[in-house]
Design a protein around this motif. Structure first.
Motif, PDB file in Angstrom:
ATOM      1  N   GLY A  74      20.898  -2.975 -11.478  1.00  0.00           N
ATOM      2  CA  GLY A  74      20.007  -2.252 -13.025  1.00  0.00           C
ATOM      3  C   GLY A  74      19.942  -3.735 -13.931  1.00  0.00           C
ATOM      4  N   LYS A  75      18.405  -3.940 -14.657  1.00  0.00           N
ATOM      5  CA  LYS A  75      18.731  -4.836 -15.752  1.00  0.00           C
ATOM      6  C   LYS A  75      16.901  -4.573 -16.534  1.00  0.00           C
ATOM      7  N   ASP A  76      16.750  -4.339 -17.386  1.00  0.00           N
ATOM      8  CA  ASP A  76      15.693  -4.065 -17.851  1.00  0.00           C
ATOM      9  C   ASP A  76      14.865  -3.410 -17.107  1.00  0.00           C
ATOM     10  N   ASN A  77      14.870  -2.065 -16.732  1.00  0.00           N
ATOM     11  CA  ASN A  77      13.556  -1.285 -16.017  1.00  0.00           C
ATOM     12  C   ASN A  77      13.808  -1.997 -14.551  1.00  0.00           C
ATOM     13  N   LYS A  78      14.388  -3.208 -14.304  1.00  0.00           N
ATOM     14  CA  LYS A  78      13.505  -3.191 -13.522  1.00  0.00           C
ATOM     15  C   LYS A  78      15.357  -3.605 -11.960  1.00  0.00           C
ATOM     16  N   PHE A  79      15.049  -2.749 -10.940  1.00  0.00           N
ATOM     17  CA  PHE A  79      16.334  -2.810 -10.156  1.00  0.00           C
ATOM     18  C   PHE A  79      16.261  -3.354  -8.921  1.00  0.00           C
ATOM     19  N   THR A  80      17.405  -4.648  -8.541  1.00  0.00           N
ATOM     20  CA  THR A  80      17.409  -5.475  -7.426  1.00  0.00           C
ATOM     21  C   THR A  80      18.209  -5.081  -6.472  1.00  0.00           C
ATOM     22  N   ILE A  81      17.758  -4.665  -5.225  1.00  0.00           N
ATOM     23  CA  ILE A  81      18.311  -4.041  -4.363  1.00  0.00           C
ATOM     24  C   ILE A  81      18.597  -5.330  -3.795  1.00  0.00           C
ATOM     25  N   ASP A  82      19.830  -6.008  -3.190  1.00  0.00           N
ATOM     26  CA  ASP A  82      20.695  -6.502  -2.306  1.00  0.00           C
ATOM     27  C   ASP A  82      21.501  -5.952  -1.133  1.00  0.00           C
ATOM     28  N   LEU A  83      20.675  -6.565   0.429  1.00  0.00           N
ATOM     29  CA  LEU A  83      21.293  -6.492   1.348  1.00  0.00           C
ATOM     30  C   LEU A  83      21.993  -7.745   1.230  1.00  0.00           C
ATOM     31  N   LYS A  84      23.990  -6.698   1.561  1.00  0.00           N
ATOM     32  CA  LYS A  84      24.568  -7.664   2.243  1.00  0.00           C
ATOM     33  C   LYS A  84      25.267  -8.855   3.414  1.00  0.00           C
ATOM     34  N   LYS A  85      23.668  -7.992   3.786  1.00  0.00           N
ATOM     35  CA  LYS A  85      23.785  -8.372   5.929  1.00  0.00           C
ATOM     36  C   LYS A  85      22.312  -8.919   5.771  1.00  0.00           C
ATOM     37  N   ASP A  86      21.905  -9.977   6.733  1.00  0.00           N
ATOM     38  CA  ASP A  86      20.951  -9.836   7.022  1.00  0.00           C
ATOM     39  C   ASP A  86      20.793  -9.054   8.369  1.00  0.00           C
ATOM     40  N   TYR A  87      19.452  -8.268   8.477  1.00  0.00           N
ATOM     41  CA  TYR A  87      19.076  -7.421   9.687  1.00  0.00           C
ATOM     42  C   TYR A  87      18.426  -7.979  10.729  1.00  0.00           C
ATOM     43  N   GLY A  88      17.199  -8.716   9.604  1.00  0.00           N
ATOM     44  CA  GLY A  88      17.058  -9.809  10.775  1.00  0.00           C
ATOM     45  C   GLY A  88      14.928  -8.863  10.824  1.00  0.00           C
TER      46      GLY A  88
ATOM     47  N   ARG B 179      16.574 -10.834   2.009  1.00  0.00           N
ATOM     48  CA  ARG B 179      18.209 -10.290   1.449  1.00  0.00           C
ATOM     49  C   ARG B 179      17.992  -9.070  -0.034  1.00  0.00           C
ATOM     50  N   THR B 180      17.145  -9.672  -0.565  1.00  0.00           N
ATOM     51  CA  THR B 180      16.587  -9.430  -1.689  1.00  0.00           C
ATOM     52  C   THR B 180      15.265  -8.484  -1.660  1.00  0.00           C
ATOM     53  N   TYR B 181      15.362  -7.310  -3.119  1.00  0.00           N
ATOM     54  CA  TYR B 181      14.114  -7.033  -2.950  1.00  0.00           C
ATOM     55  C   TYR B 181      14.190  -6.615  -4.731  1.00  0.00           C
ATOM     56  N   THR B 182      13.658  -6.619  -5.465  1.00  0.00           N
ATOM     57  CA  THR B 182      13.318  -6.251  -7.036  1.00  0.00           C
ATOM     58  C   THR B 182      12.053  -5.272  -7.667  1.00  0.00           C
ATOM     59  N   VAL B 183      12.688  -3.947  -7.102  1.00  0.00           N
ATOM     60  CA  VAL B 183      11.478  -2.528  -8.077  1.00  0.00           C
ATOM     61  C   VAL B 183      11.525  -2.584  -9.785  1.00  0.00           C
ATOM     62  N   ASP B 184       9.954  -3.246 -10.055  1.00  0.00           N
ATOM     63  CA  ASP B 184       9.695  -2.483 -11.206  1.00  0.00           C
ATOM     64  C   ASP B 184       9.786  -0.644 -11.436  1.00  0.00           C
ATOM     65  N   MET B 185      10.642  -0.610 -12.457  1.00  0.00           N
ATOM     66  CA  MET B 185      10.707   0.991 -12.954  1.00  0.00           C
ATOM     67  C   MET B 185       9.605   1.223 -14.433  1.00  0.00           C
ATOM     68  N   ASN B 186       9.341   0.090 -15.167  1.00  0.00           N
ATOM     69  CA  ASN B 186       8.390   0.483 -16.411  1.00  0.00           C
ATOM     70  C   ASN B 186       7.781   1.375 -16.260  1.00  0.00           C
ATOM     71  N   ASP B 187       6.646   1.661 -15.879  1.00  0.00           N
ATOM     72  CA  ASP B 187       6.291   2.592 -15.197  1.00  0.00           C
ATOM     73  C   ASP B 187       6.294   4.319 -14.975  1.00  0.00           C
ATOM     74  N   CYS B 188       7.851   3.999 -14.803  1.00  0.00           N
ATOM     75  CA  CYS B 188       8.856   5.565 -14.804  1.00  0.00           C
ATOM     76  C   CYS B 188       9.402   5.925 -15.461  1.00  0.00           C
ATOM     77  N   PRO B 189       9.099   7.610 -16.300  1.00  0.00           N
ATOM     78  CA  PRO B 189      10.655   7.541 -17.056  1.00  0.00           C
ATOM     79  C   PRO B 189      11.751   7.369 -16.396  1.00  0.00           C
ATOM     80  N   SER B 190      12.608   7.609 -18.125  1.00  0.00           N
ATOM     81  CA  SER B 190      14.163   8.079 -17.720  1.00  0.00           C
ATOM     82  C   SER B 190      14.126   9.037 -16.885  1.00  0.00           C
ATOM     83  N   GLY B 191      15.957   8.782 -16.535  1.00  0.00           N
ATOM     84  CA  GLY B 191      16.034   9.902 -15.020  1.00  0.00           C
ATOM     85  C   GLY B 191      16.743   9.268 -13.985  1.00  0.00           C
ATOM     86  N   VAL B 192      17.310  10.578 -13.048  1.00  0.00           N
ATOM     87  CA  VAL B 192      17.446   9.549 -12.057  1.00  0.00           C
ATOM     88  C   VAL B 192      16.864   9.832 -10.810  1.00  0.00           C
TER      89      VAL B 192
END
Length: 137
Positions: free
Chosen positions: A68-82, A105-118
């Motif tokens: 996570g960086k600047d309200n954007k979270f990057t998902i990194d799949l360490k394996k290519d599942y095809g 293998r990577t995808y970025t989720v923008d969480m700027n429109d979501c409030p702080s939390g878990v």
């Protein structure tokens, strides 16, 4: 008057009674003595399989990292599942606040429109599944 005494010898042994506690991925067996005191305890962990809709899915949490960086979270799949991966982001209520499908293998989720939390990220790829907890400041 003659005093007689009676000596009574009682031998107490231990009796093993097995009981189980319910916990996620763990079974504990207890042994008790005749007074009800616990004499031994053994814990046994079960394999890490996560049931979903009646099917056992393999937990791939170790193959996925979320950065996570600047309200954007990057998902990194360490394996290519095809195959196409499905993402659901939910808060603790648990209401799904974001969902997406991606086939990289990577995808970025923008969480700027979501409030702080878990938030809980649930990623499904083929017959595999991962759940990760993310804290957004």
């Amino acid at each position: 008057m003659k005093l007689t005494s009676l000596i009574l010898i009682v031998q107490f042994g231990t009796v093993q009674i097995n009981a189980q506690t319910i916990a996620i991925n763990k079974m504990t067996t207890f042994s008790y003595d005749l007074n009800g005191n616990i004499t031994s305890r053994k814990g046994i962990s079960t394999p890490s399989l996560k049931p979903n809709d009646g099917n056992n899915r393999i937990d791939i949490s170790g193959d996925i990292s979320i950065i996570g960086k600047d309200n954007k979270f990057t998902i990194d799949l360490k394996k290519d599942y095809g195959t196409t991966a499905t993402l659901q982001v939910s808060d603790l209520s648990p209401i799904v606040v974001k969902s997406a499908e991606f086939n990289k293998r990577t995808y970025t989720v923008d969480m700027n429109d979501c409030p702080s939390g878990v938030y809980i990220f649930n990623i499904k790829v083929a017959s595999s599944e991962a759940t990760k907890k993310v804290i957004k400041n």
